[in-house]
Scaffold this motif. Structure first.
Motif, PDB file in Angstrom:
ATOM      1  N   ASP A  22     -23.221  34.004 -69.258  1.00 39.47           N
ATOM      2  CA  ASP A  22     -22.357  33.750 -68.111  1.00 39.47           C
ATOM      3  C   ASP A  22     -23.082  34.188 -66.838  1.00 39.47           C
ATOM      4  O   ASP A  22     -24.229  34.654 -66.887  1.00 39.47           O
ATOM      5  CB  ASP A  22     -20.986  34.418 -68.270  1.00 39.47           C
ATOM      6  CG  ASP A  22     -21.043  35.939 -68.306  1.00 39.47           C
ATOM      7  OD1 ASP A  22     -22.076  36.531 -67.911  1.00 39.47           O
ATOM      8  OD2 ASP A  22     -20.029  36.542 -68.716  1.00 39.47           O
ATOM      9  N   VAL A  28     -22.279  34.406 -74.081  1.00 43.91           N
ATOM     10  CA  VAL A  28     -20.988  33.805 -74.424  1.00 43.91           C
ATOM     11  C   VAL A  28     -21.116  32.791 -75.556  1.00 43.91           C
ATOM     12  O   VAL A  28     -20.115  32.324 -76.081  1.00 43.91           O
ATOM     13  CB  VAL A  28     -20.318  33.135 -73.194  1.00 43.91           C
ATOM     14  CG1 VAL A  28     -19.946  34.173 -72.154  1.00 43.91           C
ATOM     15  CG2 VAL A  28     -21.201  32.061 -72.602  1.00 43.91           C
ATOM     16  N   ARG A  63     -24.178  23.113 -64.029  1.00 46.61           N
ATOM     17  CA  ARG A  63     -23.688  24.483 -64.234  1.00 46.61           C
ATOM     18  C   ARG A  63     -24.807  25.433 -64.663  1.00 46.61           C
ATOM     19  O   ARG A  63     -24.590  26.625 -64.808  1.00 46.61           O
ATOM     20  CB  ARG A  63     -22.604  24.508 -65.323  1.00 46.61           C
ATOM     21  CG  ARG A  63     -21.328  23.773 -64.967  1.00 46.61           C
ATOM     22  CD  ARG A  63     -20.502  24.491 -63.908  1.00 46.61           C
ATOM     23  NE  ARG A  63     -20.351  25.909 -64.145  1.00 46.61           N
ATOM     24  CZ  ARG A  63     -19.437  26.484 -64.901  1.00 46.61           C
ATOM     25  NH1 ARG A  63     -18.545  25.745 -65.520  1.00 46.61           N
ATOM     26  NH2 ARG A  63     -19.398  27.793 -65.031  1.00 46.61           N
ATOM     27  N   GLY A  76     -21.370  30.637 -61.814  1.00 49.36           N
ATOM     28  CA  GLY A  76     -20.017  31.186 -61.936  1.00 49.36           C
ATOM     29  C   GLY A  76     -18.959  30.154 -62.248  1.00 49.36           C
ATOM     30  O   GLY A  76     -19.200  28.957 -62.234  1.00 49.36           O
ATOM     31  N   GLY A  77     -17.780  30.641 -62.526  1.00 49.42           N
ATOM     32  CA  GLY A  77     -16.658  29.762 -62.829  1.00 49.42           C
ATOM     33  C   GLY A  77     -16.350  29.734 -64.308  1.00 49.42           C
ATOM     34  O   GLY A  77     -17.003  30.386 -65.107  1.00 49.42           O
ATOM     35  N   THR A  78     -15.354  28.958 -64.644  1.00 46.32           N
ATOM     36  CA  THR A  78     -14.940  28.872 -66.045  1.00 46.32           C
ATOM     37  C   THR A  78     -15.580  27.663 -66.708  1.00 46.32           C
ATOM     38  O   THR A  78     -16.066  26.761 -66.038  1.00 46.32           O
ATOM     39  CB  THR A  78     -13.408  28.757 -66.154  1.00 46.32           C
ATOM     40  OG1 THR A  78     -13.012  27.594 -65.436  1.00 46.32           O
ATOM     41  CG2 THR A  78     -12.714  29.973 -65.578  1.00 46.32           C
ATOM     42  N   VAL A  79     -15.560  27.674 -68.024  1.00 47.01           N
ATOM     43  CA  VAL A  79     -16.111  26.578 -68.813  1.00 47.01           C
ATOM     44  C   VAL A  79     -14.996  25.975 -69.641  1.00 47.01           C
ATOM     45  O   VAL A  79     -14.183  26.705 -70.208  1.00 47.01           O
ATOM     46  CB  VAL A  79     -17.218  27.114 -69.763  1.00 47.01           C
ATOM     47  CG1 VAL A  79     -17.668  26.051 -70.716  1.00 47.01           C
ATOM     48  CG2 VAL A  79     -18.380  27.646 -68.968  1.00 47.01           C
ATOM     49  N   SER A  80     -14.942  24.660 -69.694  1.00 45.43           N
ATOM     50  CA  SER A  80     -13.966  24.000 -70.553  1.00 45.43           C
ATOM     51  C   SER A  80     -14.392  24.198 -72.003  1.00 45.43           C
ATOM     52  O   SER A  80     -15.530  23.916 -72.360  1.00 45.43           O
ATOM     53  CB  SER A  80     -13.904  22.503 -70.234  1.00 45.43           C
ATOM     54  OG  SER A  80     -13.159  21.836 -71.245  1.00 45.43           O
ATOM     55  N   VAL A  81     -13.476  24.675 -72.823  1.00 43.98           N
ATOM     56  CA  VAL A  81     -13.803  24.873 -74.232  1.00 43.98           C
ATOM     57  C   VAL A  81     -13.309  23.704 -75.086  1.00 43.98           C
ATOM     58  O   VAL A  81     -13.242  23.801 -76.300  1.00 43.98           O
ATOM     59  CB  VAL A  81     -13.259  26.223 -74.783  1.00 43.98           C
ATOM     60  CG1 VAL A  81     -14.002  27.377 -74.158  1.00 43.98           C
ATOM     61  CG2 VAL A  81     -11.767  26.341 -74.560  1.00 43.98           C
TER      62      VAL A  81
END
Length: 173
Positions: A22, A28, A63, A76-81
């Protein structure tokens, strides 16, 4: 655009199984493959396939903030799972392209690098080797253009690959 500055192209075989980190450098998941789409005679990198918590997901190349021996660092930020499913025109470097016969040798690795303007990534080198007991000898590394004709694309694949990256992601995801 990625803020990655690559001194040298990154070989896919070295990326696969590297930790996916991350933005803080915490692991991660692990990189599983590279997603490519033909773009004329070139192969454009769309992103990475990674394994995170028993799921196989897609990480857009935009990303990727950096690649080094410690791993592939995401911005940074979120990742689609949401689970990764390959779309028409996409190819996986390891699963689809490795072991393709080219003359009397086989494709054993690909190297990817960002374009000069850092806006996109492409395959830039191909490593060719033999099968059997002689395969341990050093591979022959050649410019991608020398082997690209072995990987013909369809007009539909070219159409998707020529779209701007944000359009591809909407179309292909």
């Amino acid at each position: 655009a990625s803020d990655l500055v690559a001194d040298a192209p990154a070989f896919v075989s070295r990326l696969v199984r590297l930790p996916l980190l991350d933005a803080d450098g915490d692991p991660v998941g692990r990189v599983a493959d590279v997603v490519l789409a033909p773009s004329g005679s070139r192969l454009r990198v769309l992103g990475l396939v990674a394994n995170i918590e028993r799921r196989t997901i897609f990480i857009n190349v935009n990303r990727v903030a950096g690649i080094d021996p410690e791993g592939v660092r995401m911005s940074g930020g979120t990742v689609s799972v949401r689970s990764f499913h390959r779309r028409p025109g996409e190819q996986l470097a390891v699963k689809d392209l490795f072991d393709t016969k080219i003359d009397d040798e086989y494709l054993i690795d690909l190297a990817i690098a960002p374009s000069d303007d850092q806006a996109s990534w492409h395959v830039v080198l191909a490593a060719l080797g033999r099968r059997g007991p002689l395969r341990r000898r050093a591979p022959e590394v050649v410019p991608w253009e020398r082997v690209s004709s072995a990987f013909a694309s369809s007009p539909e694949m070219d159409e998707v690959a020529e779209l701007p990256m944000h359009m591809q992601v909407k179309l292909l995801r």
